[in-house]
Structures are given as C-alpha cells and as structure tokens.
Design a protein around this motif. Structure first.
Motif, short mmCIF file in Angstrom:
data_model
loop_
_atom_site.label_atom_id
_atom_site.label_comp_id
_atom_site.label_asym_id
_atom_site.label_seq_id
_atom_site.Cartn_x
_atom_site.Cartn_y
_atom_site.Cartn_z
N LYS A 1 -1.93 -1.25 -4.01
CA LYS A 1 -2.91 -0.17 -4.25
C LYS A 1 -2.31 1.23 -3.85
O LYS A 1 -1.54 1.35 -2.82
CB LYS A 1 -4.14 -0.15 -3.24
N VAL A 2 -2.66 2.20 -4.61
CA VAL A 2 -1.76 3.71 -4.33
C VAL A 2 -3.19 4.52 -3.85
O VAL A 2 -4.04 4.49 -4.77
CB VAL A 2 -1.16 4.31 -5.65
N PHE A 3 -2.91 5.30 -2.84
CA PHE A 3 -3.68 6.21 -2.46
C PHE A 3 -2.94 7.48 -2.62
O PHE A 3 -1.88 7.88 -1.98
CB PHE A 3 -4.17 6.13 -0.92
N HIS A 4 -3.65 8.71 -3.20
CA HIS A 4 -2.93 9.76 -3.61
C HIS A 4 -3.93 11.08 -3.18
O HIS A 4 -4.74 11.13 -3.83
CB HIS A 4 -2.14 9.88 -4.84
N PHE B 1 0.90 -1.09 -0.11
CA PHE B 1 0.08 0.04 0.12
C PHE B 1 0.89 1.16 0.01
O PHE B 1 1.80 1.43 0.83
CB PHE B 1 -1.07 0.01 1.14
N LEU B 2 0.66 2.01 -0.91
CA LEU B 2 1.45 3.33 -1.13
C LEU B 2 0.57 4.52 -0.70
O LEU B 2 -0.44 4.85 -1.35
CB LEU B 2 1.87 3.40 -2.41
N ILE B 3 0.90 5.31 0.20
CA ILE B 3 0.07 6.61 0.42
C ILE B 3 1.09 7.73 0.18
O ILE B 3 1.95 7.93 0.54
CB ILE B 3 0.07 6.76 2.14
N ALA C 1 -2.46 -7.08 -15.58
CA ALA C 1 -3.43 -6.13 -14.97
C ALA C 1 -2.86 -4.85 -14.35
O ALA C 1 -1.70 -4.82 -13.85
CB ALA C 1 -4.32 -6.78 -14.36
N HIS C 2 -3.72 -3.80 -14.51
CA HIS C 2 -3.27 -2.41 -13.74
C HIS C 2 -3.54 -2.59 -12.24
O HIS C 2 -4.36 -3.48 -11.57
CB HIS C 2 -4.29 -1.54 -14.08
N ILE C 3 -2.35 -1.90 -11.60
CA ILE C 3 -2.83 -1.78 -10.08
C ILE C 3 -3.87 -1.18 -9.70
O ILE C 3 -4.52 -0.28 -10.73
CB ILE C 3 -1.47 -1.35 -9.47
N ASP C 4 -4.33 -1.19 -8.38
CA ASP C 4 -5.51 0.01 -7.92
C ASP C 4 -4.68 1.17 -7.49
O ASP C 4 -3.67 1.39 -7.09
CB ASP C 4 -6.06 -0.90 -6.97
N ALA C 5 -5.59 2.32 -7.86
CA ALA C 5 -5.39 3.62 -7.34
C ALA C 5 -6.46 4.43 -7.13
O ALA C 5 -7.49 4.27 -7.85
CB ALA C 5 -4.65 4.14 -8.48
N GLN C 6 -6.30 5.13 -6.23
CA GLN C 6 -7.54 6.02 -5.68
C GLN C 6 -6.99 7.49 -5.30
O GLN C 6 -5.99 7.61 -4.49
CB GLN C 6 -8.08 5.36 -4.32
N LEU C 7 -7.70 8.68 -6.04
CA LEU C 7 -7.11 9.94 -5.62
C LEU C 7 -8.22 10.37 -4.45
O LEU C 7 -9.33 10.12 -4.67
CB LEU C 7 -7.41 10.79 -7.06
N MET C 8 -7.60 10.73 -3.43
CA MET C 8 -8.38 11.32 -2.35
C MET C 8 -8.58 12.98 -2.43
O MET C 8 -7.76 13.57 -3.21
CB MET C 8 -7.58 10.92 -1.15
#
Length: 310
Positions: free
Chosen positions: A239-242, A165-167, A267-274
């Motif tokens: 997963k990346v959270f940014h 997990f990347l923050i 496949a693509h990794i998961d990413a979420q923009l906060m």
C-alpha cells in the motif's frame, strides 16, 4: 534548450545551490559527532541485534523494518516505534541506511546501492535467525529503495515480505531543478536545507550533489521498472500513502506506482492520498503548528500498518 532559458535555469538553481565548501560544525549531523544512537547502541534499534538468539516466542512475532529517507536517520520512524511500544504481536527494526547518520564525508561518498545494503543486511539476518513474518515500511527514498528491491527480483531469491508500505515515496520529485544536479552540481557543490537547529541533529543540513545524483539514479531505475511493468512476490501486500500536496515527492510518483506495479494475481496495489501538505506525513516530531488533521493522518497510517501485522 536555447541560451536564454539555460541562463535562467542556472540563475534559479543558484538560489538553491551553493558553490563554496559547506561550513560544518559539530552541532550538525554533518559534523564529526555521531548523533544517531543506532550506531553505538544497535540493540535498541535492530531486532537482529537485540534478540541474537530468539526464542520460539520471539520468532512468532511479526517484524517490520522501518526505513527512513534520503539525508535522514532512524529518528524519522521513532514516533511509530513509540506508538507501537505496547504491541505484543510485532516488533520494529529501525534501519539506518549506509552513509547516513555519520558525517558529511561518509554521506558524500555513499551510493544508493550502499543505502539499500543496510535494508538487505537486516532482512537477511532476520531470515537467518528464523523469522518468517517480515514486513517493510519506507518513507520517501526508503520507499524508492523498497521498490528497487522488487524491481531487481531480490525477493525472488529470499523470503518474500508479508507487507510493503510506502509513505510519500519519491519516484518523481516535486522540485524540477533536482533533475539537473548532474549538470550544475560540479560547479555548485551541495544543497543547503532550510531546517531548524534541532532538525540539524537528525537530517544532513548539507546535501552533496553526488548524493543527489545517486537519488536521481535510483529514481530513474525505479521509473524504468514501472514503465516496463513490475510484479509483487506471491502473497505480498503493498500500500502507498501519499500527501496530496507533497512539496518533495510529486504525487505523480504514486500514479506511476499504481499504474506500473501489480500484485502476483495482476490486481492493482492499494493507494491512499492523504489530505496533507507535508512530506513524510507520519513524522510530526519537531514540526511546528501541527494540526488535528495532520495528527489524524499519522494515526490513520499507523493503525492501518499495525492492523496488518497481527
């Protein structure tokens, strides 16, 4: 670059950098008083130190290494540790990066490979003790170091992590002046951070240009890896959270990660923009004027991480 632009660049840089030796007192993390408790009480932070002879019950638990960012300490993940205290399925190992949490001289002398070694030391100790379910979460430069471990193939010869997990990982900085620290650093010595007296106990106030160069070096290594293409170990989830308006790590970082890093199946990794304008949005302690949205963002990330550690 013509002379007028170069002069302007140096003039702007002078607003951020200092050309004298820092005035370090012992109320600062930079001083001679050791503030980070993981250095004198490691069993309260590292799972390998707290459970040196783990039982079968201990070994059944999922362990997540929590990695802080550049110039920070284990404090950066204390809120996640406190939030997770009631969990019976996983434990948190808070890793202090080498060169951090000590004094200015130790920080100045450290290299990014030293920072990374603290992660691999704890990871390998856990494997040697018999743990088979291990994940890693990293904030800011902690995330960059995790990506470097993937790029270098470290996990090809070690037990692959279950989750990464990347923050707010920093691959491209928001501050464009950071990239020229190698040019102006020797003349301007260090960067002084604008932070409160309480934050001075948990983050270096003075950041030597040598360490900024090290940060730039590991970012460059990771960028090159992403440009060439990187692949996660088999069955490792990432997963990346940014923060959408991150003032430190440009969201271009997550764009590059999304484009350049694939799962083992392609496949693509998961990413979420906060919806956030703070760097390392999972750390709210000591910040002023915390909004309900910022708190919701933090808990959202904590829940998503915890739900994968069962």
């Amino acid at each position: 670059m013509n002379k007028s632009k170069l002069f302007l660049l140096f003039a702007i840089a002078a607003l951020f950098y200092s050309c004298s030796n820092p005035n370090i007192t012992d109320d600062l993390l930079d001083g001679n008083v050791i503030f980070d408790p993981s250095l004198y009480n490691p069993e309260e932070f590292l799972v390998s130190a707290k459970y040196p002879t783990p039982t079968p019950t201990d070994l059944s638990k999922h362990i997540i290494l929590a990695i802080h960012g550049y110039s920070a300490t284990t404090f950066e993940w204390q809120e996640f540790k406190d939030w997770s205290n009631s969990s019976s399925t996983y434990r948190i190992s808070q890793v202090l990066l080498d060169g951090h949490g000590r004094d200015y001289a130790s920080f100045k002398a450290s290299r990014w490979e030293d920072w990374r070694s603290a992660i691999t030391d704890e990871y390998e100790k856990l494997i040697a003790l018999g743990y088979t379910k291990i994940s890693i979460v990293g904030s800011s430069t902690g995330g960059t170091l995790i990506l470097e471990l993937v790029k270098s193939g470290y996990f090809n010869s070690h037990l692959p992590p279950k989750n990464l997990f990347l923050i707010d990982p920093i691959v491209v900085p928001s501050n464009k002046l950071q990239s020229i620290s190698g040019i102006i650093g020797p003349m301007l010595v260090y960067v002084e951070s604008d932070q409160t007296s309480e934050e001075n106990k948990y983050w270096y106030r003075f950041r030597p240009y040598q360490t900024i160069n090290e940060l730039n070096a590991v970012m460059k290594t990771v960028r090159k890896g992403l440009e060439d293409g990187m692949t996660l170990p088999t069955e490792t989830y990432l997963k990346v959270f940014h923060s959408l308006h991150d003032p430190v790590a440009s969201t271009t970082s997550t764009v590059l990660i999304y484009k350049g890093l694939k799962t083992s199946t392609g496949a693509h990794i998961d990413a979420q923009l906060m919806d956030s304008d703070i760097h390392v949005f999972t750390r709210l302690s000591l910040r002023s004027n915390i909004t309900p949205l910022q708190h919701a963002n933090q808990i959202d990330a904590f829940n998503q991480i915890a739900n994968r550690l069962n």
